[in-house]
Design a protein around this motif. Structure first.
Motif, PDB file in Angstrom:
ATOM      1  N   GLU A 185       0.833  -1.210   0.000  1.00 54.08           N
ATOM      2  CA  GLU A 185       0.000   0.000   0.000  1.00 54.08           C
ATOM      3  C   GLU A 185       0.861   1.252   0.000  1.00 54.08           C
ATOM      4  OE1 GLU A 185      -3.876   1.820   2.359  1.00 54.08           O
ATOM      5  OE2 GLU A 185      -2.902   0.011   3.079  1.00 54.08           O
ATOM      6  N   ASN A 186       1.890   1.293   0.855  1.00 50.06           N
ATOM      7  CA  ASN A 186       2.784   2.458   0.884  1.00 50.06           C
ATOM      8  C   ASN A 186       3.601   2.555  -0.396  1.00 50.06           C
ATOM      9  OD1 ASN A 186       2.023   3.382   3.440  1.00 50.06           O
ATOM     10  ND2 ASN A 186       3.396   1.945   4.451  1.00 50.06           N
ATOM     11  N   PHE A 187       4.025   1.404  -0.882  1.00 50.94           N
ATOM     12  CA  PHE A 187       4.785   1.366  -2.137  1.00 50.94           C
ATOM     13  C   PHE A 187       3.990   1.985  -3.284  1.00 50.94           C
ATOM     14  CE2 PHE A 187       5.152  -1.001  -6.133  1.00 50.94           C
ATOM     15  CZ  PHE A 187       6.471  -0.784  -6.474  1.00 50.94           C
ATOM     16  N   SER A 188       2.717   1.644  -3.365  1.00 52.01           N
ATOM     17  CA  SER A 188       1.903   2.114  -4.495  1.00 52.01           C
ATOM     18  C   SER A 188       1.724   3.624  -4.486  1.00 52.01           C
ATOM     19  CB  SER A 188       0.528   1.430  -4.480  1.00 52.01           C
ATOM     20  OG  SER A 188      -0.222   1.799  -3.345  1.00 52.01           O
ATOM     21  N   ASN A 189       1.874   4.262  -3.313  1.00 54.46           N
ATOM     22  CA  ASN A 189       1.690   5.710  -3.235  1.00 54.46           C
ATOM     23  C   ASN A 189       2.732   6.472  -4.047  1.00 54.46           C
ATOM     24  OD1 ASN A 189      -0.545   5.527  -1.554  1.00 54.46           O
ATOM     25  ND2 ASN A 189       0.694   5.502   0.299  1.00 54.46           N
ATOM     26  N   TRP A 190       3.969   5.937  -4.102  1.00 57.12           N
ATOM     27  CA  TRP A 190       5.000   6.634  -4.872  1.00 57.12           C
ATOM     28  C   TRP A 190       5.371   5.906  -6.154  1.00 57.12           C
ATOM     29  CZ3 TRP A 190       9.171   3.485  -5.545  1.00 57.12           C
ATOM     30  CH2 TRP A 190       9.432   2.510  -4.568  1.00 57.12           C
ATOM     31  N   SER A 207     -16.569  -1.466   0.506  1.00 60.28           N
ATOM     32  CA  SER A 207     -15.122  -1.357   0.688  1.00 60.28           C
ATOM     33  C   SER A 207     -14.793  -0.525   1.917  1.00 60.28           C
ATOM     34  CB  SER A 207     -14.481  -0.745  -0.563  1.00 60.28           C
ATOM     35  OG  SER A 207     -14.698  -1.552  -1.698  1.00 60.28           O
ATOM     36  N   ASP A 208     -15.540   0.566   2.126  1.00 61.94           N
ATOM     37  CA  ASP A 208     -15.308   1.416   3.301  1.00 61.94           C
ATOM     38  C   ASP A 208     -15.572   0.656   4.596  1.00 61.94           C
ATOM     39  OD1 ASP A 208     -14.570   3.571   1.789  1.00 61.94           O
ATOM     40  OD2 ASP A 208     -16.549   4.520   1.809  1.00 61.94           O
ATOM     41  N   ILE A 209     -16.654  -0.150   4.584  1.00 59.69           N
ATOM     42  CA  ILE A 209     -16.994  -0.939   5.776  1.00 59.69           C
ATOM     43  C   ILE A 209     -15.863  -1.925   6.088  1.00 59.69           C
ATOM     44  CG2 ILE A 209     -18.543  -2.729   6.667  1.00 59.69           C
ATOM     45  CD1 ILE A 209     -20.812  -1.346   5.116  1.00 59.69           C
ATOM     46  N   LEU A 210     -15.349  -2.572   5.056  1.00 59.58           N
ATOM     47  CA  LEU A 210     -14.264  -3.524   5.247  1.00 59.58           C
ATOM     48  C   LEU A 210     -13.008  -2.819   5.751  1.00 59.58           C
ATOM     49  CD1 LEU A 210     -14.663  -5.774   2.093  1.00 59.58           C
ATOM     50  CD2 LEU A 210     -14.681  -6.570   4.450  1.00 59.58           C
ATOM     51  N   LYS A 211     -12.756  -1.644   5.180  1.00 62.16           N
ATOM     52  CA  LYS A 211     -11.549  -0.906   5.549  1.00 62.16           C
ATOM     53  C   LYS A 211     -11.597  -0.461   7.004  1.00 62.16           C
ATOM     54  CE  LYS A 211     -10.351   3.095   3.600  1.00 62.16           C
ATOM     55  NZ  LYS A 211      -9.886   4.108   2.645  1.00 62.16           N
ATOM     56  N   ALA A 212     -12.805  -0.180   7.525  1.00 63.85           N
ATOM     57  CA  ALA A 212     -12.951   0.236   8.930  1.00 63.85           C
ATOM     58  C   ALA A 212     -12.491  -0.860   9.876  1.00 63.85           C
ATOM     59  CB  ALA A 212     -14.406   0.614   9.206  1.00 63.85           C
ATOM     60  N   ASN A 267     -10.831 -11.774   6.249  1.00 62.07           N
ATOM     61  CA  ASN A 267     -10.734 -12.578   5.033  1.00 62.07           C
ATOM     62  C   ASN A 267      -9.585 -12.095   4.161  1.00 62.07           C
ATOM     63  OD1 ASN A 267     -12.970 -13.922   5.888  1.00 62.07           O
ATOM     64  ND2 ASN A 267     -14.309 -13.317   4.199  1.00 62.07           N
ATOM     65  N   SER A 268      -9.079 -13.011   3.341  1.00 60.58           N
ATOM     66  CA  SER A 268      -8.042 -12.621   2.379  1.00 60.58           C
ATOM     67  C   SER A 268      -8.671 -11.810   1.262  1.00 60.58           C
ATOM     68  CB  SER A 268      -7.383 -13.869   1.801  1.00 60.58           C
ATOM     69  OG  SER A 268      -8.324 -14.594   1.007  1.00 60.58           O
ATOM     70  N   ALA A 269      -7.815 -11.134   0.499  1.00 70.13           N
ATOM     71  CA  ALA A 269      -8.305 -10.324  -0.628  1.00 70.13           C
ATOM     72  C   ALA A 269      -9.076 -11.201  -1.609  1.00 70.13           C
ATOM     73  CB  ALA A 269      -7.131  -9.644  -1.320  1.00 70.13           C
ATOM     74  N   ILE A 309      -1.313  -7.993  -2.324  1.00 71.16           N
ATOM     75  CA  ILE A 309      -2.419  -7.359  -1.595  1.00 71.16           C
ATOM     76  C   ILE A 309      -2.694  -8.160  -0.323  1.00 71.16           C
ATOM     77  CG2 ILE A 309      -4.864  -6.781  -1.649  1.00 71.16           C
ATOM     78  CD1 ILE A 309      -4.643  -6.087  -4.514  1.00 71.16           C
ATOM     79  N   LYS A 310      -2.303  -7.586   0.792  1.00 71.78           N
ATOM     80  CA  LYS A 310      -2.465  -8.285   2.071  1.00 71.78           C
ATOM     81  C   LYS A 310      -3.377  -7.536   3.027  1.00 71.78           C
ATOM     82  CE  LYS A 310       2.054 -10.464   1.648  1.00 71.78           C
ATOM     83  NZ  LYS A 310       3.432 -10.574   2.178  1.00 71.78           N
ATOM     84  N   SER A 311      -3.852  -6.380   2.623  1.00 69.73           N
ATOM     85  CA  SER A 311      -4.748  -5.608   3.492  1.00 69.73           C
ATOM     86  C   SER A 311      -5.994  -5.202   2.729  1.00 69.73           C
ATOM     87  CB  SER A 311      -4.034  -4.365   4.030  1.00 69.73           C
ATOM     88  OG  SER A 311      -3.839  -3.423   2.989  1.00 69.73           O
ATOM     89  N   VAL A 312      -7.063  -5.016   3.480  1.00 74.74           N
ATOM     90  CA  VAL A 312      -8.319  -4.553   2.883  1.00 74.74           C
ATOM     91  C   VAL A 312      -8.133  -3.167   2.276  1.00 74.74           C
ATOM     92  CG1 VAL A 312     -10.695  -3.881   3.399  1.00 74.74           C
ATOM     93  CG2 VAL A 312      -9.744  -5.940   4.429  1.00 74.74           C
ATOM     94  N   SER A 313      -7.305  -2.362   2.924  1.00 76.32           N
ATOM     95  CA  SER A 313      -7.057  -1.004   2.430  1.00 76.32           C
ATOM     96  C   SER A 313      -6.432  -1.022   1.042  1.00 76.32           C
ATOM     97  CB  SER A 313      -6.143  -0.267   3.413  1.00 76.32           C
ATOM     98  OG  SER A 313      -5.928   1.043   2.992  1.00 76.32           O
ATOM     99  N   SER A 314      -5.474  -1.929   0.822  1.00 80.59           N
ATOM    100  CA  SER A 314      -4.847  -2.050  -0.500  1.00 80.59           C
ATOM    101  C   SER A 314      -5.853  -2.510  -1.537  1.00 80.59           C
ATOM    102  CB  SER A 314      -3.689  -3.047  -0.448  1.00 80.59           C
ATOM    103  OG  SER A 314      -2.652  -2.558   0.348  1.00 80.59           O
TER     104      SER A 314
END
Length: 918
Positions: free
Chosen positions: A94-99, A343-348, A416-418, A468-473
């Motif tokens: 996720e941080n990698f994708s930002n730059w 997606s927002d609900i999952l990210k919370a 859950n996994s992605a 992709i290991k996080s819901v946020s990603s």
């Protein structure tokens, strides 16, 4: 008007070319459709269509590589990054994708402009070494890692390029670099059959390809007007003029093909309109005045493509045929808000789901339809039970078993996994598809198909790359892919009005052009810096800067005007816009150029805003309303109903005749009326235990001990079963405890002062009939009296108020005012009505008093109703509610009810003030 494409084809035929044998390369696919139509008109007999390619397709053909989109490239790049970066220094995906997306953009530019990668990366690394913030000789680990990153850029680039080429894939810039390397060999064999039409700004790779093809007898036709080509300072010809001066081919050959259409007669109207929506509306008005033949050669070009929907809504009725080149963004579909919310609900990442999120999901039109309205019942259950947070089990219990299995896919576990989450989304799509009928809702099925493609693409990426290991990603890339998807319109591309964006207008010509959003910051777009490469370094290596990007917009703008006869240029005059309502520099340049045959007219359009007269409503009484009033009289007029009428007759009509109540919502913070209910219910629980018993200090001290537990119990009963250990609700809970405790302490003081108290009634519903001979139906009154007790041989009718009440608010001087002035006399009206109902049913031989106990004014104790009477120079106050008091009140009450039930007296709206709590 002879179009540019028609001129080219006529020229080719004049030179003896058989058009079907040629291969045409164009800036866009849209231009290819027009070219094909024009070629068909060149022959009377059927012929095979020539090969027509966009420049991107031609580059792919030359390079023999498949173009990857940015998202797929990003996943591949992360694998490269992990292989070249020490594990302890590597960032998560996720941080990698930002730059990394910015870096991929820079890789793309470096390749498109054939910049030597090692040279520019070494230069960039040296710049960063000079710029870093550390002033010490011994650098910290942070600074060392920072500089190490910039030094590794050549490795990242080389490894990414190597991996992609092995797979015969590439991002667009790499496709161009590889194509340019193969162009010379390709040109020697095939160039003589290739024709390039209508190009302007070429990257270095394209320039090299064009020159190789030109050297081998390919044809390149430029669409530039003589007046601009010969002006060394005009940005329209910035690129083409440079090619004419620097390409070896043009040292001996002339540039094809310079035209002279711009200086012909044109009607140009520059129109200032406030707001973007206003521009869409006015464009619709212009179109409504055009004839069918004019519409067939008219284009509406949106400088801001976000105006697509407003423009579609503004289309006039005379538009019989409309061809839309732009795609309809997927974000405007009803599925977009649903998947965004999921997606927002999952990210919370919460175990329990917030009620607003759940209601938002259930309220979606697709969920409503697919659940066969079960979702609507579920929403009402959540609101009526004030459920602030719901577990997944609670949510599923709101539905039948069959629907619950489907709804479960809306709330996958955040653990859950992605891949599992995407499979849930895939199952949702299948459910929706089964519920949507093709013949009734084709557009939503098409939207659903595109969402299916997005989910499948992500599933493919997740399966191939374990990044992709996080819901946020997952949420980030889901949004990324959706933003690139559009629903393409299907129409007749050569009939009727054409609606397009700036890029789609390339190579095409129209007699009438309506161009919107000609504002600074939109046309041209202005400076932007989505790059790690500094401006000076870009200039050194001939990479494009904002200067070149502005020149591209300039070319497109003037190309639209080049062959047009009527031009409408719409700009925003609203000073609240991004650029403060500043019109584009292109409009100023048009005025400065001052072409003799250009009739430029300026105008400002202001939307007509009709004066709005807020007239108070008047509702005449119909037979149906009178019937409702009779039913209400039979049931019984309550004090709140009658005081509502006194305050505003229109509110009485809405609430008690039409039955319109406030919309039920979940209370996140305890509302004031809920707080009052909890206080009432707590005291009711306590005092019911001592009905008809002489109240003692021991009773009240016991009540005080039990108050915390009882208040919490009533809180849960009335409000919600959520924990009350934090936030505003904890504060309100403590306030209620304090209210009840202070009230009970006040009662103890009363007893200590020698007052005896015996409670007769607590929260009792009372009714009484009212004899009104003028009405031919029975009239009843009723209400819930908070408390009736006997104190020192005086009957007291008490109304609890959790707001602040003072003694003067319970005193009257003129009986007629009690049914006309709500602000002053609503409280005495209520308590007298309770007294009337009670004493009509239970006549008493002892004196009676009626009044209020205010929990915000407990120090004043029992606030008694009183009548102020003048006796000479003195004013005396009578607090006793006797037969005369009730007689006077009853007279005013009958008068009020007669007015309410009078067929000739309408419900008039009153101008009212907004007050605080009561």
């Amino acid at each position: 008007m002879t179009s540019f494409i028609s001129e080219i084809l006529a020229n080719l035929q004049k030179e003896g070319h058989y058009l079907p044998d040629l291969t045409f390369i164009l800036p866009s696919k849209r231009a290819g459709a027009y070219l094909k139509k024009q070629i068909a008109g060149c022959y009377t007999k059927p012929v095979f269509s020539p090969a027509i390619l966009s420049i991107e397709e031609f580059a792919e053909e030359l390079s023999e590589l498949k173009t990857l989109d940015t998202t797929a490239t990003l996943f591949e790049f992360y694998s490269v990054y992990l292989s070249l970066t020490p594990k302890e220094q590597a960032e998560d995906f996720e941080n990698f994708s930002n730059w990394a997306q910015t870096l991929i953009h820079d890789f793309n530019e470096i390749d498109r402009y054939l910049v030597p990668p090692d040279a520019i990366f070494n230069y960039l690394s040296a710049i960063k070494d000079n710029e870093h913030w550390s002033l010490q000789d011994n650098q910290t680990d942070l600074v060392k890692n920072y500089l190490s990153f910039w030094r590794k850029l050549p490795e990242y680039y080389t490894e990414l390029k190597s991996r992609l080429l092995i797979k015969q894939e590439a991002y667009q810039g790499l496709v161009y670099r590889q194509a340019s390397e193969k162009a010379a060999t390709f040109a020697k064999e095939y160039a003589q059959n290739y024709v390039f039409i209508g190009f302007n700004a070429l990257n270095s790779a394209e320039q090299l390809i064009f020159q190789q093809m030109l050297d081998q007898k390919a044809k390149v036709f430029w669409d530039i007007d003589q007046v601009h080509f010969e002006d060394p300072d005009h940005d329209v010809s910035l690129f083409i003029r440079k090619y004419a001066q620097s390409w070896p081919y043009y040292k001996s050959e002339e540039l094809e093909r310079v035209s002279s259409h711009y200086r012909t007669e044109k009607q140009i109207e520059i129109i200032g309109i406030p707001k973007s929506i206003g521009q869409a509306k006015y464009a619709g008005e212009i179109l409504s005045q055009l004839t069918p033949s004019e519409l067939n050669s008219t284009a509406v070009v949106l400088g801001d493509e976000g105006l697509l929907l407003p423009m579609l809504n503004a289309m006039p009725k005379n538009i019989d045929a409309l061809n839309i080149t732009m795609g309809y963004p997927l974000k405007y579909s009803p599925f977009s808000s649903l998947f965004e919310k999921l997606s927002d609900i999952l990210k919370a990442g919460n175990e329990n789901y917030y009620h607003k999120d759940v209601i938002s999901v259930f309220s979606n039109s697709i969920i409503m339809k697919a659940s066969k309205q079960e979702a609507e019942v579920a929403i009402q259950h959540i609101k009526s039970n004030n459920l602030l947070y719901l577990s997944k089990t609670q949510i599923l219990e709101l539905f039948t078993d069959e629907t619950g299995l489907k709804i479960a896919h809306c709330f996958p576990s955040h653990n859950n996994s992605a891949k599992e989450i995407l499979l849930d989304f895939s199952n949702l799509i299948k459910w929706f598809k089964a519920e949507i009928k093709e013949d009734e809702d084709k557009i939503n099925l098409e939207f659903l198909y595109h969402y299916h493609l997005v989910v499948e693409e992500l599933l493919k990426l997740v399966s191939n790359y374990p990044h992709i290991k996080s819901v946020s990603s997952l949420h980030h890339f889901f949004k990324e892919l959706i933003s690139t998807q559009t629903l393409d319109f299907q129409g007749k591309p050569f009939q009727g009005l054409q609606l397009m964006g700036m890029l789609e207008s390339r190579v095409l010509d129209f007699d009438t052009v309506i161009l919107t959003s000609v504002d600074e910051g939109t046309l041209p777009a202005g400076k932007s810096n989505n790059s790690f490469i500094p401006f000076e370094l870009k200039k050194t290596y001939n990479l494009p800067t904002y200067k070149e990007k502005d020149a591209v917009y300039t070319y497109h703008f003037y190309h639209l005007l080049q062959r047009a006869k009527k031009v409408y240029l719409l700009h925003n005059t609203d000073t609240d816009s991004n650029m403060g309502g500043e019109k584009s520099r292109f409009l100023i340049q048009l005025e400065i150029d001052n072409e003799p045959l250009h009739n430029i007219k300026h105008s400002v359009v202001i939307p007509e805003v009709p004066a709005i007269h807020n007239e108070l409503q008047v509702i005449q009484k119909t037979p149906e309303i009178l019937e409702k009033l009779e039913q209400l009289a039979n049931r019984g007029f309550s004090p709140s109903a009658l005081t509502t009428y006194i305050r505003n007759p229109l509110d009485f009509y809405k609430q008690y005749i039409l039955g319109i109540r406030d919309k039920e919502e979940v209370e996140e913070t305890v509302a004031y009326n809920t707080l009052g209910t909890i206080v009432h219910d707590t005291l009711e629980k306590f005092y019911k235990e001592v009905i008809e018993i002489e109240l003692s200090k021991e009773h009240l001290e016991d009540f005080i001990k039990r108050t915390p537990e009882e208040v919490e119990h009533q809180f849960h009963q009335t409000y919600s079963k959520i924990p009350l250990s934090k936030g505003k609700n904890l504060l309100i809970l403590e306030v209620v405890k304090r209210y009840v405790t202070n009230f009970l302490k006040m009662e103890i003081k009363e007893l200590a002062a020698g007052r005896s108290i015996k409670v007769k009634e607590i929260e009792t519903k009372l009714t009484a009939s009212l004899n009104i001979p003028e009405l031919d139906y029975p009239v009843n009154i009723g209400g819930m009296v908070d408390r009736v007790d006997i104190s020192n041989d005086i009957l007291r009718i008490i109304d609890y108020k959790t707001g602040k009440v003072i003694q003067s608010q319970l005193e009257i001087t003129n009986w007629e005012d009690i049914t006309t002035d709500y602000d002053k006399y609503s409280k005495p009206f209520q308590v007298l009505m309770y007294a009337l109902i009670l004493l009509e049913n239970q006549p008493t031989t002892v004196d009676a008093e009626a009044g209020v106990i205010s929990f915000k004014n407990l120090k004043e104790g029992f606030l008694k109703f009183g009548i102020k009477e003048s006796q000479g120079k003195k004013t005396i106050k009578n607090n006793v509610v006797n037969a005369d008091t009730l007689l006077n009140f009853k007279a005013q009450l009958k008068k009020l009810i007669l007015e309410i039930c009078d067929p000739e007296t309408a419900f008039y709206e009153k101008e009212i003030k907004i007050y605080g709590n009561y």
